[in-house]
Design an enzyme around this catalytic site. Sequence first.
Site, short mmCIF file in Angstrom:
data_model
loop_
_atom_site.label_atom_id
_atom_site.label_comp_id
_atom_site.label_asym_id
_atom_site.label_seq_id
_atom_site.Cartn_x
_atom_site.Cartn_y
_atom_site.Cartn_z
N HIS A 52 0.88 -1.18 0.00
CA HIS A 52 0.00 0.00 0.00
C HIS A 52 0.91 1.22 0.00
CE1 HIS A 52 -3.79 -2.23 0.98
NE2 HIS A 52 -2.87 -3.12 1.27
N LEU A 53 0.94 1.92 -1.12
CA LEU A 53 1.88 3.03 -1.25
C LEU A 53 1.26 4.36 -0.82
CD1 LEU A 53 3.51 2.02 -4.65
CD2 LEU A 53 4.15 1.36 -2.34
N ARG A 54 -0.04 4.35 -0.58
CA ARG A 54 -0.77 5.49 0.01
C ARG A 54 -0.98 6.67 -0.93
NH1 ARG A 54 -2.87 2.24 3.68
NH2 ARG A 54 -1.60 1.90 5.55
N HIS A 75 2.02 3.61 8.18
CA HIS A 75 1.11 4.53 8.88
C HIS A 75 1.89 5.68 9.50
CE1 HIS A 75 -2.59 2.27 8.59
NE2 HIS A 75 -2.02 1.18 9.06
N ASP A 104 2.78 -7.24 2.49
CA ASP A 104 1.52 -6.60 2.90
C ASP A 104 1.83 -5.26 3.58
OD1 ASP A 104 -1.17 -6.25 3.00
OD2 ASP A 104 -1.52 -7.57 4.69
#
Lengths: 322, 425
Positions: B64-66, B311, B307
């Site tokens: 998840h590269l955001r 954050h 995965d």
Amino acid sequence: MRPNLQLDEQGRLRHFLSIQGLDRQMLNLILDTAESFAGVSNRTVKKVPLLRGKVIANLFFENSTRTRTTFELAAKRLSADVLNLNISTSATSKGETLLDTLRNLEAMQVDMFVVRHGESGAAHFIAEHCAPHVSVINAGDGWHAHPTQAMLDMFTIRRHKPDFGRLRIAIVGDLRHSRVARSQIVALNTLGAAEVRVIAPRTLMPNDMRSLGVHPFHDLEAGIRDADVVIMLRLQKERMEGAFLPSEQEYYRLFGLTEERLDLLHPEAIVMHPGPINRGVEMDSEVADGPRSVILEQVTYGIAVRMAVMSLCMQQTPGAES
Amino acid sequence: MNSISILNGRLIDPAAERDEIIDLHLAAGRILAIGQPPAGFVAEQVIDARERVVCPGLVDLSAHLREPGLEVKANIASETAAAAAAGITSLCCAPDTDPVIDSPAVVELIRRRAKQSGKAMVLPIGAITQGLRGDALSEMAALHEAGCVALSNGLRPFKNTQVERRALEYAVTFGLVVFVRPEDRHLRGNGCVHEGPVATRLGLPGIPAAAETVAVARDIALAEHTGARLHFHGISTATAVRKIRRAQHDGLPITADCAVHQLHLTEQDVDGYNSDCHLIPPLRTLQDREALRQALAEGVISALCSDHQPHEEDAKQAPFPSTEPGISGLETLLPLSLKLVRDGLLSLPEAIARLTLGPAQVVDIPAGRLSLGNSADICIFDPEADWVLDREQMHSAGHNTPFHGWHLPGRVCYTLFEGRVVYQS
């Protein structure tokens, strides 16, 4: 939980977050200290000066008039100044984080936080992040723990039946969601109770209940047979319908404590309930108000127990009273 | 373009079943020769890989590269730099960005940003339903043409089983693999940890293992019915492993991966309300962990993934149920995989296969192998290095890891992407 978070380097109580991690000696110290406070309520001046000059903030992220009131009364009887903050309708609803709220209160030189929160681990989180001079008392977090309630229950039991090693205790009701039951179970096992039974329909009891050191039953009459203490848990009505239970009526028929069922208990048995009671669902009024019931004693003792926990966390024992 | 010789390294390429000490020569961004350089070849740069492993750049199926939308947590530049530091040269990014990856414009944006940073190949996974809402099919053909290598509904549920069936049927038209994160949302409820003794003791709402296995059973039935190529992403339970093994045995085109942290942690690690261990799927039991390890050794699980879910600090600073789930995993992907080699579960070539060829085959890309003419995406690491992870030293913008302070094996020395050194320790 880190076992030492609640204790300082000398092994004294610093926070009171959970019964887990405290030994029998500590629980007995709390009960003995509460015993010394039990007479304060009967004095003309219902105060001792142990926490004079200290500021205690009741941080209630979840509403609870009864628990908040007893904490407030306990703090005032110790001569502390008390702030009551109903956080659920103030800061966090404006987007402030829990840590922001904490920092602001610390800036007001608060010495102790009494925390009630809807999420398990909240009091633990606050204890991990608060300033070193601040103590935290858990007044109920999620489904996890309500340790002062458990200790006032232990106090009530001990007053009637001093030898825990001989006791068979039955806890009946919504064990899945009950923080009170979790704390009671740990306290009873730590104090060496002979047998702790838990009784509920399968929907209200986790699969892993045995891992807490209890004997699960799904049949009330089998579970309470010969018990010395029966603790009825509050059944939250919002969970009564839908997927947990078919109806209040069926729950009462299968798991309600009636006068007839009292005959199954040990002749000297006592009946407890952390309140508020759903009469006609968890138990009959005749049982709640009957001679076996010690429910109102629990409320009274709650103040002494909370005074004990507060004074121990602040390292102010009754012997220091001037 | 640089010409580079990598000399004296232990070259491990599972695709070619190669494991030998041999030289590698690169030019114009591609692999030019293995062994002797071509006549007249002059390397502008020589890398001494003595006592180092030289392998294909790692392929991560789930990061998840955001970006776009959650740049407060991380962005493509920061995370591809972290990938480079971790030996990863290709990463598939999940579709749950904001806006979600459900249009060629978003795919184009991601590819452009990745190209600007130039540290790794970013392969978008397209949303299989519009907005990931689970009710209407996305324009899968357009997403495929724009560069999506797979389709998925991310962590979100389909509105109903019929929508999932239609989505799989439509995907079959284009031969695209569909990633599923098996979870029955109703059984998960508001759960935040595995439903087991730890959840019971801590009073945390649990997610039963059945939330995963019910979904696996349903998805296998739909794969059988539709003929879709299904990839189970992030499995966590022993029962799911059994069902997937059986489906593969029955000849269904089904693959599976798991996050490497699931092979090292269990529900016990949540104790103390450790929010770094707040994960979805949750950490399961020791028995589940052993079943996953076994499935990895057998090849039922053919890919290990990070995965990766970086954050910001605040996301993990709250009571456990309110914290955001996920681990910043790029930089522990290789070391935790090498730890499995130290544990005797896999040989070194097998571990590398699960990080290169295995994932590349899932999404059917030419990466993950050192073939002549292939893009020179290469990882060079010291397999004997022992080091201690310090979260503050992580390259990712997210420092959320439960492995802070762990002794880990294997350290990346160089990462080359398209024939350029993009990381050097």
